[in-house]
Motif scaffolding. Structure first.
Motif, short mmCIF file in Angstrom:
data_model
loop_
_atom_site.label_atom_id
_atom_site.label_comp_id
_atom_site.label_asym_id
_atom_site.label_seq_id
_atom_site.Cartn_x
_atom_site.Cartn_y
_atom_site.Cartn_z
N LYS A 163 0.85 -1.18 0.00
CA LYS A 163 0.00 0.00 0.00
C LYS A 163 0.89 1.24 0.00
O LYS A 163 1.77 1.38 0.84
N ILE A 164 0.65 2.12 -0.97
CA ILE A 164 1.33 3.41 -1.01
C ILE A 164 0.28 4.46 -0.66
O ILE A 164 -0.74 4.59 -1.35
N TYR A 165 0.51 5.19 0.41
CA TYR A 165 -0.47 6.13 0.93
C TYR A 165 -0.37 7.49 0.25
O TYR A 165 0.70 7.93 -0.13
N ASN A 166 -1.52 8.16 0.11
CA ASN A 166 -1.58 9.54 -0.35
C ASN A 166 -1.32 10.47 0.83
O ASN A 166 -1.63 10.12 1.97
N PRO A 167 -0.80 11.67 0.58
CA PRO A 167 -0.69 12.65 1.66
C PRO A 167 -2.09 13.10 2.10
O PRO A 167 -3.08 12.87 1.42
N ASP A 168 -2.15 13.76 3.24
CA ASP A 168 -3.43 14.27 3.75
C ASP A 168 -4.00 15.28 2.76
O ASP A 168 -3.27 16.01 2.09
N GLY A 169 -5.32 15.33 2.68
CA GLY A 169 -5.99 16.26 1.79
C GLY A 169 -6.45 15.64 0.49
O GLY A 169 -7.11 16.31 -0.31
N PHE A 170 -6.13 14.39 0.24
CA PHE A 170 -6.60 13.71 -0.97
C PHE A 170 -7.89 12.96 -0.67
O PHE A 170 -8.16 12.61 0.48
#
Length: 107
Positions: A61-68
């Motif tokens: 799993k590659i996470y998105n930064p906050d706000g997406f």
């Protein structure tokens, strides 16, 4: 006496690396991929198969930064990597096989 102590320490080090090889490989892969992508990455399990000359990564799993909108940028059930070991220490690393199972890219 010092030789016995050094031999014992070397034996413990080799034994630890053999027992926890998948743990060390997982930590190295996660650290390297996080530095390359500048995103948080989690890998559930890493299996090194020396007989088949392959590395299997499970639940990536590659996470998105906050706000997406989406929590993840990329998820995959399993990735099987078969590197070409003859050229692994060259400037360009080649793979014989790179197989993705159930990859999802959130855009």
């Amino acid at each position: 006496m010092i030789f016995r102590l050094l031999t014992f320490i070397l034996f413990l080090l080799i034994f630890t690396i053999i027992i926890f090889q998948n743990y060390f490989i997982k930590k190295i892969l996660v650290y390297g991929l996080q530095n390359a992508t500048e995103k948080k990455i989690s890998i559930e399990n890493v299996n090194l198969n020396l007989k088949e000359k392959s590395i299997t990564l499970n639940e990536i799993k590659i996470y998105n930064p906050d706000g997406f909108i989406f929590q993840y940028f990329f998820t995959c059930k399993k990735i099987i990597i078969s590197p070409n070991f003859e050229k692994i220490f060259k400037s360009v690393i080649e793979f014989d096989n790179l197989i993705f199972y159930d990859p999802i890219i959130f855009l």
